[in-house]
Scaffold this motif. Structure first.
Motif, mmCIF file in Angstrom:
data_model
loop_
_atom_site.group_PDB
_atom_site.id
_atom_site.type_symbol
_atom_site.label_atom_id
_atom_site.label_comp_id
_atom_site.label_asym_id
_atom_site.label_seq_id
_atom_site.Cartn_x
_atom_site.Cartn_y
_atom_site.Cartn_z
ATOM 1 N N ALA A 132 0.837 -1.208 0.000
ATOM 2 C CA ALA A 132 0.000 0.000 0.000
ATOM 3 C C ALA A 132 0.871 1.256 0.000
ATOM 4 O O ALA A 132 0.571 2.229 -0.697
ATOM 5 N N ALA A 133 1.959 1.227 0.769
ATOM 6 C CA ALA A 133 2.865 2.378 0.821
ATOM 7 C C ALA A 133 3.533 2.603 -0.525
ATOM 8 O O ALA A 133 3.703 3.745 -0.963
ATOM 9 N N ARG A 134 3.911 1.519 -1.207
ATOM 10 C CA ARG A 134 4.508 1.641 -2.540
ATOM 11 C C ARG A 134 3.542 2.327 -3.502
ATOM 12 O O ARG A 134 3.913 3.269 -4.213
ATOM 13 N N GLU A 135 2.284 1.892 -3.492
ATOM 14 C CA GLU A 135 1.272 2.498 -4.367
ATOM 15 C C GLU A 135 1.096 3.981 -4.058
ATOM 16 O O GLU A 135 1.028 4.809 -4.964
ATOM 17 N N GLU A 136 1.021 4.304 -2.779
ATOM 18 C CA GLU A 136 0.850 5.705 -2.378
ATOM 19 C C GLU A 136 2.054 6.545 -2.787
ATOM 20 O O GLU A 136 1.904 7.661 -3.271
ATOM 21 N N ALA A 137 3.257 6.016 -2.587
ATOM 22 C CA ALA A 137 4.467 6.759 -2.949
ATOM 23 C C ALA A 137 4.530 7.002 -4.451
ATOM 24 O O ALA A 137 4.902 8.089 -4.901
ATOM 25 N N GLU A 138 4.142 5.997 -5.236
ATOM 26 C CA GLU A 138 4.153 6.160 -6.686
ATOM 27 C C GLU A 138 3.128 7.203 -7.125
ATOM 28 O O GLU A 138 3.412 8.019 -7.998
ATOM 29 N N GLN A 139 1.956 7.203 -6.508
ATOM 30 C CA GLN A 139 0.935 8.194 -6.848
ATOM 31 C C GLN A 139 1.380 9.600 -6.468
ATOM 32 O O GLN A 139 1.063 10.566 -7.160
ATOM 33 N N ARG A 140 2.120 9.717 -5.382
ATOM 34 C CA ARG A 140 2.528 11.027 -4.870
ATOM 35 C C ARG A 140 3.895 11.467 -5.404
ATOM 36 O O ARG A 140 4.352 12.567 -5.115
ATOM 37 N N GLY A 141 4.585 10.601 -6.107
ATOM 38 C CA GLY A 141 5.901 10.948 -6.628
ATOM 39 C C GLY A 141 7.042 10.636 -5.695
ATOM 40 O O GLY A 141 8.154 11.117 -5.900
ATOM 41 N N GLY A 142 6.779 9.871 -4.627
ATOM 42 C CA GLY A 142 7.816 9.375 -3.717
ATOM 43 C C GLY A 142 8.561 10.459 -2.986
ATOM 44 O O GLY A 142 8.189 11.612 -3.059
ATOM 45 N N PRO A 143 9.590 10.084 -2.282
ATOM 46 C CA PRO A 143 10.191 8.779 -2.069
ATOM 47 C C PRO A 143 9.425 7.936 -1.040
ATOM 48 O O PRO A 143 8.511 8.432 -0.394
ATOM 49 N N LEU A 144 9.857 6.677 -0.909
ATOM 50 C CA LEU A 144 9.287 5.758 0.070
ATOM 51 C C LEU A 144 10.358 5.416 1.087
ATOM 52 O O LEU A 144 11.461 5.006 0.718
ATOM 53 N N VAL A 145 10.044 5.602 2.364
ATOM 54 C CA VAL A 145 10.975 5.283 3.447
ATOM 55 C C VAL A 145 10.371 4.136 4.258
ATOM 56 O O VAL A 145 9.293 4.276 4.827
ATOM 57 N N VAL A 146 11.080 3.011 4.282
ATOM 58 C CA VAL A 146 10.632 1.808 4.987
ATOM 59 C C VAL A 146 11.366 1.756 6.317
ATOM 60 O O VAL A 146 12.596 1.735 6.357
ATOM 61 N N VAL A 147 10.601 1.730 7.421
ATOM 62 C CA VAL A 147 11.191 1.784 8.749
ATOM 63 C C VAL A 147 10.820 0.532 9.535
ATOM 64 O O VAL A 147 9.641 0.207 9.683
ATOM 65 N N ASN A 148 11.842 -0.159 10.037
ATOM 66 C CA ASN A 148 11.644 -1.285 10.943
ATOM 67 C C ASN A 148 12.281 -0.898 12.265
ATOM 68 O O ASN A 148 13.453 -0.539 12.306
ATOM 69 N N VAL A 149 11.499 -0.943 13.331
ATOM 70 C CA VAL A 149 11.980 -0.511 14.646
ATOM 71 C C VAL A 149 12.339 -1.736 15.481
ATOM 72 O O VAL A 149 11.521 -2.643 15.662
ATOM 73 N N LEU A 150 13.576 -1.730 15.991
ATOM 74 C CA LEU A 150 14.064 -2.794 16.867
ATOM 75 C C LEU A 150 14.001 -2.332 18.302
ATOM 76 O O LEU A 150 14.366 -1.193 18.607
ATOM 77 N N ARG A 151 13.557 -3.215 19.182
ATOM 78 C CA ARG A 151 13.538 -2.903 20.615
ATOM 79 C C ARG A 151 14.893 -3.284 21.197
ATOM 80 O O ARG A 151 15.312 -4.436 21.125
ATOM 81 N N ALA A 152 15.578 -2.328 21.794
ATOM 82 C CA ALA A 152 16.884 -2.567 22.398
ATOM 83 C C ALA A 152 16.757 -3.613 23.506
ATOM 84 O O ALA A 152 15.831 -3.571 24.317
ATOM 85 N N GLY A 153 17.677 -4.572 23.497
ATOM 86 C CA GLY A 153 17.701 -5.577 24.549
ATOM 87 C C GLY A 153 16.728 -6.730 24.354
ATOM 88 O O GLY A 153 16.700 -7.648 25.166
ATOM 89 N N ILE A 154 15.949 -6.702 23.297
ATOM 90 C CA ILE A 154 14.997 -7.789 23.044
ATOM 91 C C ILE A 154 15.487 -8.552 21.818
ATOM 92 O O ILE A 154 15.504 -8.019 20.710
ATOM 93 N N GLU A 155 15.899 -9.794 22.034
ATOM 94 C CA GLU A 155 16.447 -10.611 20.949
ATOM 95 C C GLU A 155 15.350 -11.161 20.044
ATOM 96 O O GLU A 155 15.418 -11.042 18.842
ATOM 97 N N GLU A 156 14.365 -11.799 20.632
ATOM 98 C CA GLU A 156 13.320 -12.480 19.865
ATOM 99 C C GLU A 156 12.057 -11.623 19.847
ATOM 100 O O GLU A 156 11.335 -11.548 20.831
ATOM 101 N N ASP A 157 11.805 -10.975 18.746
ATOM 102 C CA ASP A 157 10.596 -10.168 18.585
ATOM 103 C C ASP A 157 10.151 -10.308 17.135
ATOM 104 O O ASP A 157 10.921 -10.005 16.228
ATOM 105 N N PRO A 158 8.933 -10.788 16.903
ATOM 106 C CA PRO A 158 8.488 -10.997 15.523
ATOM 107 C C PRO A 158 8.404 -9.702 14.708
ATOM 108 O O PRO A 158 8.296 -9.754 13.487
ATOM 109 N N ARG A 159 8.488 -8.550 15.370
ATOM 110 C CA ARG A 159 8.458 -7.278 14.651
ATOM 111 C C ARG A 159 9.823 -6.888 14.102
ATOM 112 O O ARG A 159 9.929 -6.013 13.258
ATOM 113 N N HIS A 160 10.876 -7.535 14.590
ATOM 114 C CA HIS A 160 12.235 -7.240 14.136
ATOM 115 C C HIS A 160 12.501 -7.954 12.826
ATOM 116 O O HIS A 160 12.387 -9.176 12.734
ATOM 117 N N ALA A 161 12.880 -7.218 11.805
ATOM 118 C CA ALA A 161 13.201 -7.817 10.508
ATOM 119 C C ALA A 161 14.686 -8.162 10.465
ATOM 120 O O ALA A 161 15.531 -7.327 10.777
#
Length: 127
Positions: free
Chosen positions: A19-48
């Motif tokens: 969805a973000a890619r589509e929106e960025a293309e419609q708006r002329g970009g750029p697209l910034v992809v942010v993955n937030v890591l929790r400090a001190g937490i090794e196993e978190d399904p949100r961490h890429a």
């Protein structure tokens, strides 16, 4: 104007990425992809990990806008990190994926989404 997407390496995270890619293309970009890591937490399904980030890069290879990936580490609130990126990038839109796994995850994510909806200087698209 920039589009920022809060990315987690899950099915809903990849839907938000699309969805973000589509929106960025419609708006002329750029697209910034942010993955937030929790400090001190090794196993978190949100961490890429690097493999998951590479899959996300592959999903965006054919986009017509500039794409930047940011992996931010914090001991603070995830929402605060995303708000900071929105401000730094002067983003026009923040895209978020909402997952619903169990009551606790839904409640915690709900608080993050609520803070972002109420505090973001940009529009917010929830996927």
């Amino acid at each position: 104007m920039a589009v920022v997407v809060g990315f987690i390496p899950t099915e809903v995270g990849f839907k938000a990425l699309a969805a973000a890619r589509e929106e960025a293309e419609q708006r002329g970009g750029p697209l910034v992809v942010v993955n937030v890591l929790r400090a001190g937490i090794e196993e978190d399904p949100r961490h890429a990990d690097e493999q998951q980030l590479e899959i996300a890069r592959d999903e965006l290879r054919r986009t017509t806008v500039r794409v930047a990936f940011r992996q931010e580490t914090t001991e603070d609130d995830i929402a605060d990190v995303l708000l900071q990126v929105v401000e730094e990038e002067r983003a026009e839109l923040l895209v978020l994926g909402v997952r619903r796994q169990n009551d606790l995850a839904r409640h915690l994510l709900g608080l993050t989404v609520q803070k972002l909806l109420l505090s973001s200087p940009s529009d917010v698209l929830v996927v």
